[in-house]
Design a protein around this motif. Sequence first.
Motif: not given
Length: 122
Positions: A5-6, A37-38, A93-96, A112-116
């Motif tokens: 979770x980001x 990642x973005x 969008x930035x992903x962890x 993967x996270x869902x992004x922020x």
Amino acid sequence: QVQVVESGGGLVQAGGSLRLSCTASGLTLDDYAMGWFRQAPGKEREGISCIVWSSGRTYYAASVKGRFTISRENAKNTLYLQMNSLKPEDTAMYYCAASLPTVTGCTSVDYWGKGTLVTISS
């Protein structure tokens, strides 16, 4: 169940800073590398930074090297991305993600996270 979770995204002016956080649960972080990642609109997702959790070895894409810093806090199972000198082209969008460690960093992502969303205004 694995959760990634980001948090920390937002709107920042060019030249400003932002810190993203990522919490991971349900996995043994010492077995993984954690990465950021973005994906910008109309572009492919790109890996920008990675840290091997057990060793602390870090990797950076050329586009962010010297401006972004990846770090981890073992006690909180939390990954950070400190972003300085932000540019409009950093908007994305930035992903962890949790990856099996490879010789090039985070290139075998399992989770993967869902992004922020990060938006940089000019």
